[in-house]
Design an enzyme around this catalytic site. Structure first.
Site, PDB file in Angstrom:
ATOM      1  N   LYS A 188      74.178  41.843  68.750  1.00  0.00           N
ATOM      2  CA  LYS A 188      75.446  41.744  70.229  1.00  0.00           C
ATOM      3  C   LYS A 188      74.491  42.028  71.396  1.00  0.00           C
ATOM      4  O   LYS A 188      73.004  42.870  71.043  1.00  0.00           O
ATOM      5  CB  LYS A 188      76.753  42.417  69.980  1.00  0.00           C
ATOM      6  CG  LYS A 188      77.097  41.449  68.699  1.00  0.00           C
ATOM      7  CD  LYS A 188      77.296  39.949  68.810  1.00  0.00           C
ATOM      8  CE  LYS A 188      77.586  39.787  67.224  1.00  0.00           C
ATOM      9  NZ  LYS A 188      78.706  39.996  66.762  1.00  0.00           N
TER      10      LYS A 188
HETATM   11  C1  LIG Z   1      79.891  39.462  65.367  1.00  0.00           C
HETATM   12  C2  LIG Z   1      81.833  37.995  65.952  1.00  0.00           C
HETATM   13  C3  LIG Z   1      82.479  38.540  65.712  1.00  0.00           C
HETATM   14  C4  LIG Z   1      82.636  40.473  65.007  1.00  0.00           C
HETATM   15  O1  LIG Z   1      82.289  41.021  65.246  1.00  0.00           O
HETATM   16  P1  LIG Z   1      81.972  42.675  64.520  1.00  0.00           P
HETATM   17  O2  LIG Z   1      82.374  43.725  65.666  1.00  0.00           O
HETATM   18  O3  LIG Z   1      80.884  42.361  63.816  1.00  0.00           O
HETATM   19  O4  LIG Z   1      83.204  42.993  64.177  1.00  0.00           O
HETATM   20  C5  LIG Z   1      83.405  37.887  65.665  1.00  0.00           C
HETATM   21  N1  LIG Z   1      83.120  36.850  66.489  1.00  0.00           N
HETATM   22  C6  LIG Z   1      81.663  36.456  66.591  1.00  0.00           C
HETATM   23  C7  LIG Z   1      82.088  34.774  67.570  1.00  0.00           C
HETATM   24  C8  LIG Z   1      80.641  36.909  66.298  1.00  0.00           C
HETATM   25  O5  LIG Z   1      80.008  36.891  66.433  1.00  0.00           O
END
Ligand SMILES: *Cc1c(COP(=O)(O)O)cnc(C)c1O
Length: 385
Positions: A188
């Site tokens: 991210k």
């Molecule tokens: C990555 C992601 C999540 C979950 O994130 P984590 O921190 O890995 O639990 C939720 N929603 C979207 C759209 C994502 O891309």
């Protein structure tokens, strides 16, 4: 292999983590509070509640919105599983709203039509999770207005969108959504290894979220049903979880946050460069959502298959074979076996399914060099031109 996404860490990030390891606090201490305050300030939110990942953030946001058995949560089928699963954790039914064929985000027009039908049948949702797909917010203005009219809580899943803007303000500012969810997973925008956060401007939601992340416990006499027994006293006033973030993670996040603007600038530069250099190929490129300025977590293209004599899978495999770590975001959630068992079937959300048959996520991360990006473009040109 050039990956589709990866973290950018430097010595300052490593030093920040080491400093916490030498300190008295390893979890949910002063560094966590500083990280929360810094993210809240950057996103212009009143409150920030850090948790162990964005999935946990979605879960407690849904609980704080009052979601429970017998309720409904609606989201986009073009998302990661967690945007839907959070509804199931709360015992609610999950349903989907098909995507806009241009922005690939939950379609506000289709949402309006589905709400009108749901009102007639008494099946309105309690929560709508609007996913800022690839880092670009949905038509939040329209969706928030629908929320007022039909009484649902709007949660923006901005796991892709830290550092993005909507209507001239940062994503997370609370101008449209009651709560905004961030993820700090390594792919991210910034990372804490694993980590997530809920942003909100409502103090009662912030207080509830803080309780839910730590066992449903409180040390605040105002939340207790009897006078304190003494300085050791706490009460569990509801069922909560251990969703805490460590100070080790928060130190990394705080250090990463200082580089957010540079990360976003680089992602925007790369997106613009892809847009220019791919314009003449048989591809559909990402379309801008009016009012939204993307954080460009992903750069997705759709193959114009009717103009090609290779298949989607062949292009995907040829790129992987050439060392280009392309990926596919996302397999429509309603087609997963778990959701098929809930009654969904192919054909239910045709735009998301048509998108899935054509989409490819190209490499996109701050450390991607111009030369690496040129390699990606040259390979695509070789396969498609
Ligand atoms: C990555 C992601 C999540 C979950 O994130 P984590 O921190 O890995 O639990 C939720 N929603 C979207 C759209 C994502 O891309």
């Amino acid at each position: 292999m050039i990956p589709y996404g990866r973290q950018s860490l430097d010595q300052a990030d490593i030093d920040a983590v080491l400093q916490v390891l030498h300190s008295d606090w390893l979890t949910q201490g002063p560094t966590l509070e500083r990280f929360e305050a810094a993210v809240a300030e950057r996103c212009q939110a009143q409150h920030a509640v850090a948790v162990c990942n964005a999935t946990a953030a979605l879960h407690i946001a849904c609980l704080a919105a009052g979601l429970g058995p017998g309720d409904r949560l609606w989201t986009s089928p073009n998302t990661f599983l967690a945007s839907a699963n959070c509804g199931r954790y709360c015992g609610a039914e999950v349903d989907f709203v098909d995507i806009d064929p241009h922005t690939w985000n939950l379609d506000a027009g289709r949402l309006a039509a589905k709400l009108e039908q749901a009102e007639a049948t008494g099946t309105l949702p309690k929560v709508v999770v609007a996913v800022a797909f690839a880092g670009q917010s949905c038509d939040l203005h329209t969706i928030a207005k629908l929320g007022e009219r039909y009484g649902f809580t709007l949660i923006e899943d901005a796991a892709h969108a830290l550092g993005a803007d909507y209507a001239g303000r940062p994503v997370g500012c609370g101008a449209h959504a009651a709560m905004t969810i961030l993820s700090f997973h390594p792919v991210k925008i910034i990372t804490t290894g694993e980590g997530g956060m809920v942003l909100t401007n409502r103090p009662e939601l912030a207080e509830h979220l803080q309780r839910l992340r730590s066992h449903g416990m409180t040390r605040d006499p105002a939340q207790m049903d009897q006078p304190s027994h003494g300085p050791w006293y706490y009460q569990q006033v509801e069922l909560g979880f251990n969703y805490r973030m460590t100070d080790i993670q928060a130190a990394l996040g705080l250090s990463q946050l200082g580089k957010l603007d540079a990360f976003i600038a680089r992602r925007r530069y790369l997106a613009e460069r892809y847009g220019t250099l791919l314009a003449d190929l048989p591809l559909t490129l990402p379309a801008a959502q009016p009012q939204a300025q993307s954080a460009w977590h992903l750069y997705v293209v759709r193959l114009k298959l009717e103009r090609l004599n290779v298949s989607h899978r062949e292009v995907f495999e040829a790129l992987r074979g050439a060392g280009i770590g392309v990926n596919l975001h996302y397999i429509p959630v309603h087609l997963q076996p778990y959701y098929r068992d809930q009654g969904f079937a192919p054909g239910d959300f045709p735009e998301a399914e048509a998108y899935y048959a054509q989409a490819i996520s190209l490499p996109m991360f701050p450390a991607l060099s111009d030369e690496q990006q040129d390699q990606v473009i040259a390979q695509l040109r070789h396969l498609l031109a």
